[in-house]
Design a protein around this motif. Structure first.
Motif, PDB file in Angstrom:
ATOM      1  N   ILE A  91      -3.601   7.895   7.400  1.00 57.70           N
ATOM      2  CA  ILE A  91      -2.756   6.538   6.787  1.00 57.70           C
ATOM      3  C   ILE A  91      -1.611   6.377   7.708  1.00 57.70           C
ATOM      4  N   ASP A 141       0.823  -1.012   0.023  1.00 57.74           N
ATOM      5  CA  ASP A 141      -0.009   0.098   0.163  1.00 57.74           C
ATOM      6  C   ASP A 141       1.096   1.316  -0.132  1.00 57.74           C
ATOM      7  N   TYR A 161      -0.342   3.682  -2.950  1.00 59.88           N
ATOM      8  CA  TYR A 161      -0.977   4.806  -2.423  1.00 59.88           C
ATOM      9  C   TYR A 161      -0.823   6.190  -3.277  1.00 59.88           C
ATOM     10  N   HIS A 162      -1.899   6.727  -3.648  1.00 57.41           N
ATOM     11  CA  HIS A 162      -1.591   7.938  -4.530  1.00 57.41           C
ATOM     12  C   HIS A 162      -0.976   7.582  -5.709  1.00 57.41           C
TER      13      HIS A 162
END
Lengths: 308, 307
Positions: free
Chosen positions: B270, B84, B88-89
């Motif tokens: 997060i 992740d 992520y992003h």
């Protein structure tokens, strides 16, 4: 102890004069030139520019105007600025002696040869130096927390209520702990490297003369590494006055405790990047630079003076 | 060496050290359990945060909240977290990692090169202005970074360098500490006679430097490279000031952005990725220090060895 040179803080022994060569040869500049060129661009030019900026004021109407020393008089009467200076001075007075004291004790313990597993201790205690301030602060910030952190665990495990380490009364000490954690090993290594240079024959001679361990530490080891101690003190002072990373990263977790003028460095940053007051920010930075240099210089004079 | 026995009687010796001291040979002190235990406490202080980081990088966001800080949660989510973190992003973490490598490669590499050249010159050449350079560089170390940061930003902004990698790389190129270390090291490690001999044989200065001096400087170079690498890898203040575009962030800036986005309204929390990302950020440097231990420690010491 005239045979011992402080391993740091003194100019390295100059090269023996090259025999039969032109003493004023310019060849050296060919090698040093690149460093000096970049140094001038990123150290000297900004200092000069900073002084220039501090003499002007940027106005909404009329642009830049020469105001002489007005920015300086404003700074000298600025409560926010002096509050920040007082805070780092307090930090300096408590954290630096603690950190250097621990570092010195660890270095002496390593150097004594009386430890089991010496190299394990040396490398482990040094490791936090490799951890970025951002990561160190995030880790400790989490651990301080009552929600995910260790403080919360301790509270629930022992049924106690520890003080909130991120509250205004505690946050400076909490930052001090982070900085100590980060740099104790680094300073230990400076002291330890300096101690390794002391010829062991000196200890043997002292032992034959009946000197105990404490006496050897006091009369031989500490004087021998005075240069290293002075240098580490000066770097720690500069570091304290520049304190920025830890409070700025901790701020989201402790909005009430850490204001944007928490340290002088934080204050200049806020002035410049949130307030667009570049001229005043440069002035504050210069005053802080002067204060830092005066304190560092005083420490150096005092540290070197007592040479027997 | 003095033979007098009464010259300086010990004022206070640690209890228990007095009798054995006479028996052991000097230079081979006895191991001390108490001292070792005290040092173990110090090590505990050092490693608890790191252990905390390792343990908590195995937890999900939910696991972080409802498990003790120093023990594992029910789920072991380390690999999910790593995946992740990198996805992520649109995988911006990987981009930050590459940026950091770029800044370290050019910044720390360049800083080391300049320090090696300059240190060699200061140690082995006499030239006009040599002493002035010492004074200016040592003096500049005492100038707080703050005093420089804002004017450097404004200067760079006029030159159109802000928000580009150059704004981070160029200031990283100068390491006064590296110059000092290289200077001390070169003064000790390179015998002047060797340089003279090479010149006598007709080698140019450049050739003398590369073929004679450089190999002797290797331990010092590793040491300086390691310390400039740490300085660049861990740099936060400079990129914070210079960079606006997250695409150019180094890891440090990215992590702090991830961490503070929890505070913004509607921001994604997060923390599990912040923690895993932090672990991934420190691992390369810790590995470098451990694997290169022999070199950098000898490099630190060799510069100042006497006798």
């Amino acid at each position: 102890m005239t045979t011992l040179q402080p391993p740091v803080a003194a100019e390295p022994r100059p090269a023996p004069p090259p025999a039969k060569r032109d003493r004023r040869s310019w060849t050296g500049w060919g090698f040093l030139g690149p460093f000096v060129a970049v140094f001038a661009l990123v150290f000297l030019a900004p200092i000069v520019y900073s002084i220039y900026l501090s003499l002007f004021r940027n106005q909404l109407i009329g642009g830049n105007r020469f105001v002489g020393l007005d920015n300086y008089t404003r700074a000298l009467q600025d409560d926010a600025f002096w509050g920040a200076v007082g805070r780092v001075a307090l930090f300096l007075a408590v954290q630096v002696p603690l950190m250097l004291g621990i570092a010195l004790l660890v270095a002496l313990a390593l150097d004594s040869g009386r430890l089991y597993g010496k190299s394990f201790f040396r490398i482990t205690i040094f490791l936090p130096y490799a951890v970025p301030a951002v990561v160190a602060t995030l880790m400790w910030g989490f651990m301080y927390g009552t929600k995910y952190g260790l403080v919360g665990d301790i509270n629930s495990a022992f049924g106690v209520t520890l003080p909130d380490l991120l509250s205004p009364g505690w946050v400076l000490a909490s930052i001090g702990n982070i900085v100590t954690w980060e740099f104790v090993g680094y300073n230990m290594l400076i002291f330890y490297s300096a101690l390794r240079v002391v010829p062991t024959s000196l200890y043997e001679a002292a032992e034959i003369d009946g000197a105990g361990q404490w006496r050897i530490i006091r009369s031989i080891k500490l004087p021998a590494i005075r240069g290293a101690i002075v240098i580490a003190t000066i770097f720690s002072i500069i570091g304290s006055f520049q304190l920025f990373n830890e409070p700025s990263i901790l701020r989201p977790l402790a909005l009430n405790s850490i204001t944007t003028d928490f340290t002088p460095n934080f204050y200049t940053y806020s002035l410049s990047f949130n307030g667009q007051q570049h001229n005043y920010s440069a002035t504050v930075a210069i005053i802080m630079g002067v204060i830092t240099m005066i304190v560092a210089y005083a420490v150096q004079l005092r540290g070197m003076r007592k040479e027997a | 060496m003095s033979t007098s026995v009464t010259a300086s009687p010990a004022k206070s010796a640690a209890p228990g050290l007095r009798t054995p001291r006479k028996k052991h040979t000097p230079g081979k002190p006895r191991r001390n359990v108490l001292l070792t235990v005290l040092m173990a406490l110090m090590v505990l202080y050092t490693v608890v945060p790191l252990i905390w980081l390792v343990i908590n990088s195995t937890k999900t966001q939910a696991g972080l909240a409802d498990s003790g800080g120093l023990w594992f949660a029910h789920d072991f989510a380390l690999w999910d977290n790593v995946r992740d973190t990198f996805t992520y992003h649109d995988g911006i973490f990987g981009r930050w990692l590459l940026n950091t490598l770029l800044y370290v490669g050019l910044g720390a590499g360049g800083a080391t090169l300049l320090a090696v050249l300059g240190g060699y010159a200061l140690a082995k050449f006499q030239f006009p202005g040599r002493r002035a350079v010492f004074a200016v560089v040592i003096g500049a170390v005492a100038v707080p970074g703050t005093a420089l940061a804002v004017p450097t930003f404004l200067m760079f902004s006029k030159m159109g360098l802000t928000d580009t990698p150059w704004a981070v790389i160029i200031p990283s190129l100068v390491s006064p500490f590296g110059l000092y270390l290289m200077w001390v090291f070169a003064a000790e490690a390179i015998p002047t006679e060797l340089l003279e001999a090479a010149r006598m044989d007709g080698a140019s200065e450049v050739r003398t430097f590369f073929q004679v001096a450089l190999p002797l400087l290797a331990p010092g170079i590793v040491t300086v490279l390691l310390f400039t690498t740490v300085a660049t890898w861990n740099n936060y203040f400079l990129p914070l000031i210079m960079l606006k575009d997250p695409d150019w962030y180094p890891l440090t800036l990215g992590l702090s952005a991830w961490s503070s986005q929890a505070q913004t309204i509607g921001g994604d929390v997060i923390f599990n990725l912040v923690i895993t990302g932090s672990l991934l950020t420190i691992l390369p440097l810790i590995a470098a220090f451990l694997f290169l231990q022999k070199y950098w420690q000898s490099g630190l010491a060799a510069g100042s060895v006497k006798e």
